[in-house]
Write an enzyme that holds these catalytic residues in place. Structure first.
Site, short mmCIF file in Angstrom:
data_model
loop_
_atom_site.label_atom_id
_atom_site.label_comp_id
_atom_site.label_asym_id
_atom_site.label_seq_id
_atom_site.Cartn_x
_atom_site.Cartn_y
_atom_site.Cartn_z
N CYS A 173 0.63 -1.10 0.08
CA CYS A 173 0.01 0.14 -0.07
C CYS A 173 0.89 1.36 -0.06
O CYS A 173 0.49 2.47 -0.60
CB CYS A 173 -0.97 -0.15 1.10
SG CYS A 173 -0.22 -0.08 2.83
N LYS A 208 -4.76 -6.78 15.51
CA LYS A 208 -4.68 -5.35 15.14
C LYS A 208 -6.16 -4.78 14.89
O LYS A 208 -6.73 -5.42 14.17
CB LYS A 208 -3.88 -5.22 13.96
CG LYS A 208 -3.56 -3.70 13.65
CD LYS A 208 -2.49 -3.66 12.54
CE LYS A 208 -2.75 -2.31 11.96
NZ LYS A 208 -2.28 -1.97 10.83
N LYS A 213 -6.23 -8.81 11.28
CA LYS A 213 -6.24 -7.38 10.99
C LYS A 213 -7.55 -6.84 10.72
O LYS A 213 -8.12 -7.22 9.62
CB LYS A 213 -5.23 -7.18 10.04
CG LYS A 213 -5.18 -5.43 9.69
CD LYS A 213 -4.03 -5.26 8.80
CE LYS A 213 -3.81 -3.89 8.36
NZ LYS A 213 -2.82 -3.45 7.51
C1 PBG Z 1 -0.43 -1.46 5.84
C2 PBG Z 1 -0.46 -0.95 7.20
C3 PBG Z 1 -1.50 -0.39 7.85
C4 PBG Z 1 -1.07 -0.10 9.23
C5 PBG Z 1 0.19 -1.17 9.39
N1 PBG Z 1 0.35 -1.68 8.22
C6 PBG Z 1 -2.59 0.60 7.48
C7 PBG Z 1 -3.52 -0.09 6.81
O1 PBG Z 1 -3.87 -1.15 6.68
O2 PBG Z 1 -4.52 0.69 6.37
C8 PBG Z 1 -2.01 0.49 10.38
C9 PBG Z 1 -0.83 1.10 11.58
C10 PBG Z 1 -1.83 1.95 12.30
O3 PBG Z 1 -2.82 2.61 12.24
O4 PBG Z 1 -0.91 2.47 13.30
N2 PBG Z 1 -1.22 -2.27 5.44
#
Ligand code: PBG
Length: 321
Positions: A121, A247, A194
């Site tokens: 991303c 997460k 996640k």
């Molecule tokens: C990338 C990623 C994200 C986060 C960690 N790795 C963002 C998302 O999935 O949009 C979020 C970490 C945070 O909010 O502290 N895939």
């Protein structure tokens, strides 16, 4: 035995309480996120994350040195690259921002545990975590790219790679790619459970990883589900994950607990950007005492079952631990 023979308050006296702490938080439990931006030459504060900075490569190296002195041993690196394209090529460029950073950190601080976020991303023009065709995020064509990123990170010195894109089969693809290239000893910490969470808002500003269209709901988990998290964790473990992650953390303590109870494997929890920003905003307004709140949040995450906590509070809290 019951009252008055039994008195719970006996053990709550100032002198005795510390002896009976069931949960202990130490700097070694923490993983500090570091945003490295190839396009800047001095630290740049992230507006939605007061006190947190994007760092140039040299700044990241310095930051690791300072954190090590405070007792933090592990770091997870996120890159903001100098170029983006449709498939995220800058993520597996051996001269990419993360690769350059790892080599430098490794040279100066051999003992630091280097973890890398493996995702597309931040490196794609569309900002999604997979290859996109006709506005659909494609799973299988993304997998070999994730393998290439992981191998490139391993070559540059990563000890642990952390796939965060929630593609099915990502752990297996990465394990195979690492093994084929002689990196059997590089571990995988998978962002297994996640959620498609609104708590990631500030991160997307920090890492410039906002998406051009749609949302992440076709690959990240539904916030209403918890059995599904157990299935995700089980699959990742079968595919070869060494550490599984939940997460966000604070609003998902139930998930941390269920995962730890069921699998008894190393569990990491990500105390994400939105959780950090909420605390900072409230503290700024004088609504709560920051240091105490941060400590309580991190203890709670650990008490729920996390072995490791990824947190933007790492450096500040390490000072008081
Ligand atoms: C990338 C990623 C994200 C986060 C960690 N790795 C963002 C998302 O999935 O949009 C979020 C970490 C945070 O909010 O502290 N895939």
């Amino acid at each position: 035995m019951e009252f008055p023979k039994l008195r719970m308050r006996r053990l709550r006296k100032d002198k005795i309480r510390p002896l009976l702490k069931e949960t202990k938080l130490s700097a070694e439990d923490l993983i500090m996120p570091i945003f490295v931006d190839e396009n800047i030459s001095s630290p740049k504060e992230i507006p939605s994350m007061p006190g947190y900075f994007r760092l140039p490569i040299d700044g990241a190296v310095k930051e690791v040195g300072e954190a090590l002195e405070k007792g933090i041993r592990a770091f997870i690196f996120f890159g903001i690259p100098s170029y983006k394209d449709e498939i995220g090529s800058s993520a597996f460029d051996d001269n990419g921002v993360i690769q350059k950073t790892l080599r430098k950190v490794k040279k100066d601080y051999e003992d630091a545990v280097l973890i890398t976020d493996v995702c597309l991303c931040e490196y794609t023009t569309h900002g999604h975590c997979g290859v996109v065709k006709d506005k659909v995020i494609l799973n299988d064509p993304t997998l070999p790219i994730l393998g290439k990123i992981a191998v490139s990170h391993a070559k540059a010195g990563a000890d642990i790679v952390a796939p965060s894109g929630m593609m099915d089969g990502m752990v297996k693809a990465i394990r195979e790619a690492l093994d084929e290239n002689g990196f059997e000893d590089v571990a995988i910490m998978s962002y297994s459970a996640k959620y498609a969470s609104s708590f990631y808002g500030p991160f997307r500003e920090a890492a410039e990883s906002g998406y051009a269209f749609g949302d992440r709901k076709s690959y990240q988990m539904d916030i209403h589900n918890s059995d599904e998290a157990l299935r995700e964790v089980e699959l990742d473990l079968k595919e070869g994950a060494d550490i599984v992650m939940v997460k966000p953390a604070l609003a998902y303590l139930d998930i941390i607990w269920r995962v730890k109870e069921k699998f008894k494997v190393p569990v990491a929890a990500y105390n994400v950007s939105g959780e950090y920003s909420m605390v900072k905003a409230a503290a700024k307004l004088g609504f709560l005492k920051e240091e105490d709140i941060v400590y309580e949040i991190l203890v709670s995450i650990k008490r729920a079952g996390a072995d490791l906590i990824l947190t933007y509070h790492a450096k500040e809290i390490a000072e008081v631990l």
